[in-house]
Write a protein that holds these residues in place. Structure first.
Motif, short mmCIF file in Angstrom:
data_model
loop_
_atom_site.label_atom_id
_atom_site.label_comp_id
_atom_site.label_asym_id
_atom_site.label_seq_id
_atom_site.Cartn_x
_atom_site.Cartn_y
_atom_site.Cartn_z
N GLU A 719 1.75 6.23 6.30
CA GLU A 719 1.18 5.60 5.32
C GLU A 719 1.35 5.17 4.13
O GLU A 719 0.72 4.37 3.32
N GLU A 720 2.72 5.53 3.78
CA GLU A 720 3.20 5.19 2.47
C GLU A 720 3.60 3.69 2.46
O GLU A 720 4.34 3.23 3.59
N GLU A 721 3.62 3.06 1.51
CA GLU A 721 3.80 1.60 1.35
C GLU A 721 5.54 1.66 1.01
O GLU A 721 5.93 2.38 0.39
N GLY A 722 6.25 0.80 1.62
CA GLY A 722 7.37 0.42 1.48
C GLY A 722 8.46 1.45 2.35
O GLY A 722 9.61 1.37 2.03
N ILE A 723 7.84 2.23 3.01
CA ILE A 723 8.57 3.55 3.85
C ILE A 723 9.47 2.55 4.85
O ILE A 723 8.95 1.51 5.65
N ASP A 724 10.56 3.23 5.16
CA ASP A 724 11.28 2.50 6.33
C ASP A 724 12.26 3.67 7.00
O ASP A 724 12.19 4.65 6.53
N GLN A 725 13.00 3.22 7.89
CA GLN A 725 13.91 4.23 8.74
C GLN A 725 14.82 4.85 8.00
O GLN A 725 14.95 6.19 8.07
N GLU A 726 15.48 3.98 6.84
CA GLU A 726 16.48 5.05 6.07
C GLU A 726 15.73 5.88 5.21
O GLU A 726 16.46 6.91 4.97
N ILE A 727 14.61 5.65 4.67
CA ILE A 727 13.97 6.70 3.97
C ILE A 727 13.46 8.06 4.94
O ILE A 727 13.64 8.99 4.08
N VAL A 728 13.06 7.84 5.92
CA VAL A 728 12.67 8.89 6.58
C VAL A 728 13.83 9.44 7.16
O VAL A 728 13.78 10.98 7.03
N GLU A 729 14.80 8.95 7.48
CA GLU A 729 16.13 9.74 7.71
C GLU A 729 16.64 10.52 6.72
O GLU A 729 16.98 11.55 6.81
N GLN A 730 16.60 9.84 5.49
CA GLN A 730 17.17 10.59 4.45
C GLN A 730 16.62 11.83 3.95
O GLN A 730 16.84 12.98 3.46
N ARG A 731 14.98 11.53 4.11
CA ARG A 731 14.15 13.11 3.91
C ARG A 731 14.41 14.12 4.70
O ARG A 731 14.38 15.03 4.36
N ILE A 732 14.44 13.57 6.04
CA ILE A 732 14.79 14.64 7.14
C ILE A 732 16.03 15.35 6.83
O ILE A 732 16.17 16.47 6.85
N ARG A 733 17.01 14.33 6.53
CA ARG A 733 18.28 14.98 6.23
C ARG A 733 18.20 16.01 5.22
O ARG A 733 18.93 17.36 5.12
N ASP A 734 17.56 15.70 3.92
CA ASP A 734 17.64 16.58 2.85
C ASP A 734 16.80 18.00 3.05
O ASP A 734 17.21 18.88 2.72
N THR A 735 15.86 17.54 3.64
CA THR A 735 14.99 18.84 4.21
C THR A 735 16.13 19.80 5.17
O THR A 735 15.78 21.03 5.03
#
Length: 907
Positions: A719-735
């Motif tokens: 639902e977030e604006e401006g979200i893309d694959q790289e951001i998702v990947e980085q968040r999962i990696r950090d978690t």
């Protein structure tokens, strides 16, 4: 052919040119001899330290050939009373020149090796001298080791039954003698160890292979294999299969696209409850380190039930689960799913559960010996296999001239119509030889034919004879040593590799060892003098009778084997005679018929018992043998091409494994694996250039939970604006990184580093074993691709590469999943569980007999690799006289019911 012969007469053969090139060095070594004779023992020994210093200061081994060889020759004169002949010096230079020295039987190859061995041992990196059996390894090491010890170098022996500590000490020595099987098995065992300190070999720098044609051609037809016990896990498969009906929707998630199925938390709780009740689960959690295998097989059972369907993915026929190819729809008998999946399908269908393939490691002799930076060999017969040595091992064959001219007379082949006529003629010739006191050696191609000929001789009232089989044994060596006595008759199969000269009148060293044992002082000296006198008398009688008569009862497929037999006669300028008797019923003549031979014999109108003898006939047979040799070489070469694919992968895996063992901390590797898994699961769920509403958010959340044990709100992120694959990947990696860091903080970084290293090595080993099985199955069926006009080797290479890629992917997923879910009890971590070597067996199938060449009634012993042999148990007492001449494969005379080689005949 005529042009080639003319060129050889004018320019000489390649071997002649090699020998000519070495002559200046021979002259220089001879020139040093008077100077070295004046040195004291201490001064001569001090030259070793001087040579090592020169090497350290920039000199090469080639710079030291002349002084080093001269030093060894002088040491041999003082210690053994044996002076290297000039041709033996040339042989030593051939060995140092990465080549094979072809030297006739009796030319002293064992002594020749000391020259190149000493020179190369000066580097301190270790030299391996490879023999065909334990007896020769012990004998040659003890015999030639006197020279090395005198010159200040150490030597060790590798034979069956040593502990790891003993093996390590032997490999640490400057020079190591051992058998081809033991060197190969030690390499495989080393790559199953979990710490560098447990490995026994220290590298593969320089090796000299004795009887190089036997080891690198004949025995190289079959690989060395270390296999584990066929552990019966039938109950485990059946128990897990019985649990599958209680697994309902919501207990698991299926990804049909990627053929993956995983348990949810709810499903895991159900499994834990039942497995704990059945006593199968250890610890508090299914993901404890002790339950790694249990999780693996539970997942296989889930996949079998939820992803694989009868009559679509497989069929059941004759109580066997047969895979159906998803592309062609054809059955693939003989192919099996790996990772326990096939056993899970068998349990599901109530079919007989076949044990998992337990091959732990394997390697061919070709690929083992190509590990050496520098390789050389020696034998009496290598020229006929020169192309194979050059093509596979990059070894040239150099024929070294004999010390004295050869006086043996080689008759043309005598060909009879039938085998009965042939053996009658052989028996008559043997009787004539015995009557005039001439020693006879008869070579046969099988034990059965040896015994048949022996029975025929008994019927003709021929006197005492010795019948030996083709296997190597210390007692046989003594009998071979007596084969040169006047009127002695010795019938044997393949005579290659026995390592004992047949000397006319008898072998002095063997006689002294046997008859003067236990005697001391003047009594021993008197006995030795008596033995020498007897040998001199017997030798004169044997020479007067014509020297050793060698009789071949048929031609072998390989000319080399025939030449080995022939070469037993006429050693060191002695007179001798050789003859081959053939019939049209011989295997070679039947299977590979010589054109028009039968019609030729028919036109001659031969009477019963008559034979034909002519140089043209002999040449025709040798041409037929050459064709067979070429065909067999093509077969071995083709098999090697497939094994080379596996060998390239083996090197990569073994090198990575050693890097992991040497590393103090593998957390960086584990982190990279975790990040690769994150990238993979994100790529699967988020197609390239797709909009967030097209993302498979639920699948990604489930994958993160399965592989990383983390909760990620992907559906909210969408639902977030401006979200893309790289951001998702980085968040999962950090978690995921935070989850790993919290686990390290919980159990301490030191403990987690040990757990990571342990899991990484265990996972590599398990997946590599499964990979070996899959490659083996693939190699057996890929040949059918030729029907579709596709090159099987190219197909094999491509699929093997894809399988290796899958292995690495599975490794990343397996290690990441286990580490993210693992729960440890807070206690001092137990040491890394080692593979239980006590139940591993060594296998090398003898290509001639079909028996396990590495087996002597033993299994590998404990973590040390020591042996637990039948011989360690109490053997029945028996009169030693009853053991003389017993075939290794015959029942033991003690009445145990075992073969002799597994009982009183075991080393």
């Amino acid at each position: 052919m005529a042009i080639a012969a003319l060129a050889r007469r004018i320019f000489g053969s390649p071997s002649d040119r090699h020998v000519k090139r070495f002559q200046p060095n021979v002259a220089a070594i001879n020139a040093l001899e008077p100077e070295l004779e004046k040195l004291s023992d201490e001064e001569l020994r001090a030259r070793t330290a001087e040579f090592k210093s020169q090497l350290a200061n920039g000199k090469s081994l080639d710079d030291l050939i002349v002084p080093a060889f001269a030093t060894v020759r002088e040491a041999s004169k003082r210690v053994l009373g044996m002076r290297h002949f000039d041709v033996q010096l040339i042989g030593g230079m051939v060995l140092n020149n990465r080549s094979i020295a072809e030297m006739r039987t009796g030319e002293g190859k064992t002594l020749v090796a000391t020259l190149s061995v000493y020179l190369n041992a000066l580097t301190g990196e270790g030299v391996h001298v490879v023999t065909v059996n334990d007896y020769l390894a012990r004998r040659d090491a003890a015999w030639m080791g006197q020279i090395y010890n005198f010159l200040g170098l150490s030597y060790g022996i590798i034979v069956h039954g040593l502990t790891d500590a003993e093996r390590k000490a032997a490999y640490e020595a400057d020079i190591t003698y051992g058998t081809n099987n033991e060197f190969g098995f030690d390499y495989l065992r080393d790559n199953m160890k979990y710490t560098r300190a447990q490995m026994v070999q220290r590298g593969h720098v320089y090796a000299i292979v004795d009887e190089v044609d036997s080891i690198l051609v004949d025995e190289a037809r079959t690989p060395l294999i270390i296999s584990g016990p066929s552990e019966d896990r039938t109950e485990l498969y059946l128990t897990l299969d019985a649990l599958m009906p209680i697994i309902e929707e919501g207990d698991f998630e299926v990804d049909e696209k990627h053929r993956a199925a995983t348990f949810t938390d709810q499903g895991i709780e159900k499994l834990e409850e039942r497995l704990r009740a059945d006593g199968l689960m250890k610890g508090e959690s299914l993901f404890d380190i002790e339950n790694v295998a249990l999780v693996h097989h539970a997942n296989s059972a889930l996949r079998a039930h939820r992803l694989f369907h009868k009559d679509k993915d497989y069929i059941v026929r004759n109580d066997e689960v047969i895979i159906i190819d998803e592309f062609s729809g054809r059955m693939m008998p003989g192919r099996r799913y790996s990772e326990g999946l096939h056993q899970a399908l068998e349990a599901k269908e109530g079919a007989k559960i076949q044990p998992e393939n337990q091959t732990m490691a394997s390697i061919t002799f070709q690929n083992y010996f190509r590990l050496y930076k520098k390789l050389a060999g020696m034998t009496g017969t290598a020229a006929t296999e020169a192309e194979e040595f050059a093509d596979i091992y990059s070894l040239d064959v150099v024929t070294v001239p004999t010390n004295l001219p050869v006086q043996r007379v080689d008759d043309e082949d005598a060909i009879f119509r039938t085998a009965a006529e042939k053996f009658d003629a052989i028996a008559d010739l043997i009787k004539q030889c015995q009557e005039r006191g001439q020693p006879v050696l008869v070579g046969t191609t099988s034990i059965e034919k040896s015994e048949m000929l022996a029975e025929l001789l008994r019927q003709k009232n021929v006197g005492t004879m010795n019948v030996l089989n083709a296997r190597h044994h210390e007692q046989e060596a003594h009998i071979v040593a007596d084969a040169g006595l006047p009127a002695a008759i010795t019938i044997a199969t393949n005579m290659a590799g026995r390592g004992t000269d047949i000397q006319l009148g008898g072998n002095l060293e063997m006689r002294i060892e046997r008859e003067a044992e236990g005697l001391e002082g003047a009594e021993r000296d008197a006995k030795i003098a008596d033995i020498k006198s007897t040998i001199a008398t017997d030798k004169a009688k044997a020479i007067a009778a014509g020297g050793l008569m060698v009789i071949g009862t048929e031609r072998h497929e390989s000319r080399r084997i025939d030449n080995q037999l022939r070469g037993r006669s006429g050693r060191q300028g002695d007179p001798g005679h050789s003859a081959f008797f053939l019939s049209l019923q011989d295997d070679l003549m039947r299977i590979f018929p010589v054109d028009s031979m039968d019609s030729m014999l028919g036109k001659l109108g031969l009477e019963d018992g008559e034979s034909i003898t002519h140089p043209w006939v002999t040449k025709a047979i040798e041409r037929a043998q050459g064709k067979v040799e070429a065909r067999n070489f093509d077969i071995r070469k083709n098999i090697l091409k497939y094994d080379d694919v596996m060998n390239d992968q083996r090197k990569v895996i073994f090198e990575q494994r050693i890097e992991m063992m040497d590393a103090e901390d593998v957390s960086e590797t584990v982190r990279d694996m975790r990040h690769d898994v994150v990238e993979a699961i994100v790529t699967k769920a988020i197609p390239p250039r797709s909009y967030p509403e097209q993302w498979q958010a639920e699948q990604l959340e489930a994958a993160a939970k399965t592989y990383l044990n983390i909760e990620v709100p992907v559906r909210e992120w969408v639902e977030e604006e401006g979200i893309d694959q790289e951001i998702v990947e980085q968040r999962i990696r950090d978690t995921a990184d935070q989850h790993a860091a919290s686990k390290a903080a919980k159990y301490s970084p030191e403990i987690m580093r040990q757990v990571e290293k342990s899991l990484l090595l265990q996972s590599i080993d398990g997946l590599w074993r499964e990979h070996l099985v899959t490659l083996d199955h693939l190699s057996k069926v890929v040949g059918w691709r030729g029907i579709a006009q596709r090159d099987p080797l190219t197909e094999y290479k491509q699929e093997a590469y894809e399988l290796l890629q899958a292995l690495l992917t599975n490794l990343r997923e397996l290690v990441t999943t286990q580490l993210s879910h693992i729960e440890l009890q807070v206690r001092q971590p137990e040491p890394t569980p080692e593979p239980d070597l006590s139940q591993l067996s060594e296998v090398h199938i003898d290509p001639l007999t079909g028996e396990n060449d590495a087996e002597d009634g033993t299994v590998m012993g404990g973590l040390t690799g020591g042996a637990t042999t039948a011989g360690n148990q109490a053997l029945k007492p028996i009169d030693p006289k009853l053991l003389v001449g017993v075939s290794r494969n015959a029942p033991c005379p003690c009445g145990s019911g075992k073969k002799f080689k597994h009982c009183h005949g075991a080393f």
